[in-house]
Design an enzyme around this catalytic site. Structure first.
Site, PDB file in Angstrom:
ATOM      1  CB  VAL A 196      -0.931  -0.017   1.228  1.00  0.00           C
ATOM      2  CG1 VAL A 196      -1.666   1.321   1.354  1.00  0.00           C
ATOM      3  CG2 VAL A 196      -1.927  -1.164   1.124  1.00  0.00           C
ATOM      4  N   PRO A 197       0.938   1.970  -1.110  1.00  0.00           N
ATOM      5  CG  PRO A 197       0.507   2.964  -3.171  1.00  0.00           C
ATOM      6  CD  PRO A 197      -0.043   1.952  -2.199  1.00  0.00           C
ATOM      7  CB  CYS A 198       2.172   5.074   2.946  1.00  0.00           C
ATOM      8  SG  CYS A 198       3.495   4.056   3.585  1.00  0.00           S
ATOM      9  CG  HIS A 199       6.460   4.330  -1.486  1.00  0.00           C
ATOM     10  ND1 HIS A 199       5.747   3.149  -1.352  1.00  0.00           N
ATOM     11  CD2 HIS A 199       6.666   4.488  -2.825  1.00  0.00           C
ATOM     12  CE1 HIS A 199       5.558   2.613  -2.554  1.00  0.00           C
ATOM     13  NE2 HIS A 199       6.093   3.406  -3.464  1.00  0.00           N
ATOM     14  NE  ARG A 200       3.603   4.441  -5.942  1.00  0.00           N
ATOM     15  CZ  ARG A 200       2.940   3.353  -6.324  1.00  0.00           C
ATOM     16  NH1 ARG A 200       1.612   3.370  -6.360  1.00  0.00           N
ATOM     17  NH2 ARG A 200       3.593   2.274  -6.663  1.00  0.00           N
TER      18      ARG A 200
END
Lengths: 229, 157
Positions: A196-200
């Site tokens: 789940v791309p919280c890095h984005r």
């Protein structure tokens, strides 16, 4: 001979030493025989028994949490899954032992090292880090995130590979424009980072902001996706 | 509560010894698997103060006896198993030991298995069997003395 006293292994070891020669009776006493219940290849044998336990626990529906580790460009990752999907991705700096203990407390103590349930996740992560996968196609179990945080995490996959969104934009998308700080904490506690791309999610001024796996990991993931700051 | 994986890692070898001692070589693996499956099922409800090792070896002994019984039910005329030759192999173990253990009176068998095979102190064995540590120690000693006769007789025969 007097009654045996613990530790029995010492006791029996004394009796069995020196080792009997070829033509002597096989055992000097039952105590010697009892210590011989352990064989040199037991480690391999116990691994086989563990594999069988995993299989049978799964068949009986009692493997509540399966886990394995994989290596990646951002270091070793711990992957854990319930029957519903991947429930946790952890970075080495979080401490895998600690994470597993938390999973046992929050989900179920019926936790086994069981790589097979995570085969697909491991393969897709490998492809992602090799640059050949842009989105994950895996069941995700968001049990560990509640309320608004969960809502935030559910919106994150809409941020495409190689794109970023600000905390404020994500707050708006999650239906609560003023909850910028809450979006920050939802990302900071994301139980399934990378997948789940919280890095984005980055700051409005374009700087990266914090990350559960460390800011270097965030930089590396965004760099992999072609984003630079 | 610790992840069950840690329980398997810590106690797997002890449980395997218990299963070998009581179930014998052909059924030890089945008994081991049944032990950990049953333990895993019950594990979330285990009271926090439980001595996990003592709990596991109790299950292991029971599952091992069950595998014995199941076998004698299904194969009443089973042939006497071929003896393994383990001359000069310190890691070897004998088929007939578990038969001699199986013939022990229940209390002696428990005391021998829990203390000498699983390594529990007499005080913990006493907690499992009821009675005093001295009685548990005596039961283990009597069991070993009896094994010395029955098991060694078979050796000489």
């Amino acid at each position: 001979m007097s009654a045996p006293t613990p530790p029995s292994a010492d006791h029996a070891a004394r009796e069995s030493s020196p080792l009997p020669a070829q033509h002597e009776p096989r055992h000097l006493s039952p105590l010697t025989a009892l210590t011989a219940l352990t064989t040199p290849d037991d480690d391999a044998h116990l691994r086989d028994l563990h594999t069988r336990l995993v299989r049978e626990a799964e068949e009986h529906g009692q493997l509540d949490v399966a886990y394995r580790t994989v290596s990646s460009a951002v270091g070793d990752l711990l992957l854990a899954a319930t029957p519903a999907g991947v429930v946790r991705v952890a970075f080495a700096q979080e401490g895998f032992e600690k994470v597993l203990t938390e999973l046992a407390a929050r989900l179920s103590p019926r936790v086994l090292a069981a790589p097979r349930r995570l085969d697909a996740a491991a393969r897709q992560l490998e492809e992602y880090f090799a640059g050949s996968r842009r989105r994950f196609d895996l069941p995700i179990d968001l049990t560990l995130a509640a309320g608004f945080r969960r809502q935030v995490l559910q919106t994150l996959p809409t941020i495409a590979y190689g794109r970023t969104a600000s905390y404020a934009e994500v707050a708006r998308a999650a239906g609560s424009e003023r909850a910028v700080r809450a979006v920050g904490s939802a990302c900071a506690t994301n139980p399934v980072p990378v997948l789940v791309p919280c890095h984005r999610v980055v700051r409005s001024d374009g700087t990266f902001g914090g990350y559960r796996g460390g800011v270097e990991a965030k930089r590396l993931l965004l760099g992999l996706e072609g984003v630079t700051a | 509560m610790r992840p069950f994986e840690q329980v398997v890692a810590e106690h797997g070898a002890t449980v395997l010894r218990v299963c070998r001692a009581v179930a014998g070589p052909d059924h030890a693996d089945d008994a081991w698997s049944e032990t950990f499956l049953a333990a895993m099922r019950a594990y979330p409800d285990l009271p926090a103060e439980t001595n996990v090792q003592a709990w596991l070896v109790t299950i292991a002994r029971r599952k091992s006896i069950d595998s014995h019984r199941a076998r004698s039910r299904t194969h009443p005329t089973d042939q006497v198993p071929e003896r393994l030759s383990t001359h000069g192999q310190p890691g070897g173990w004998e088929r007939d030991l578990w038969e001699a253990i199986g013939d022990l009176p229940a209390k002696q068998q428990s005391a021998v298995v829990y203390h000498h095979v699983a390594g529990l102190p007499h005080a913990e064995v006493a907690a499992l069997l009821g009675g005093t540590p001295a009685a548990a120690r005596r039961a283990a000693a009597d069991g070993i003395a009896r094994l010395r006769r029955t098991y060694l007789e078979e050796e000489v025969r």
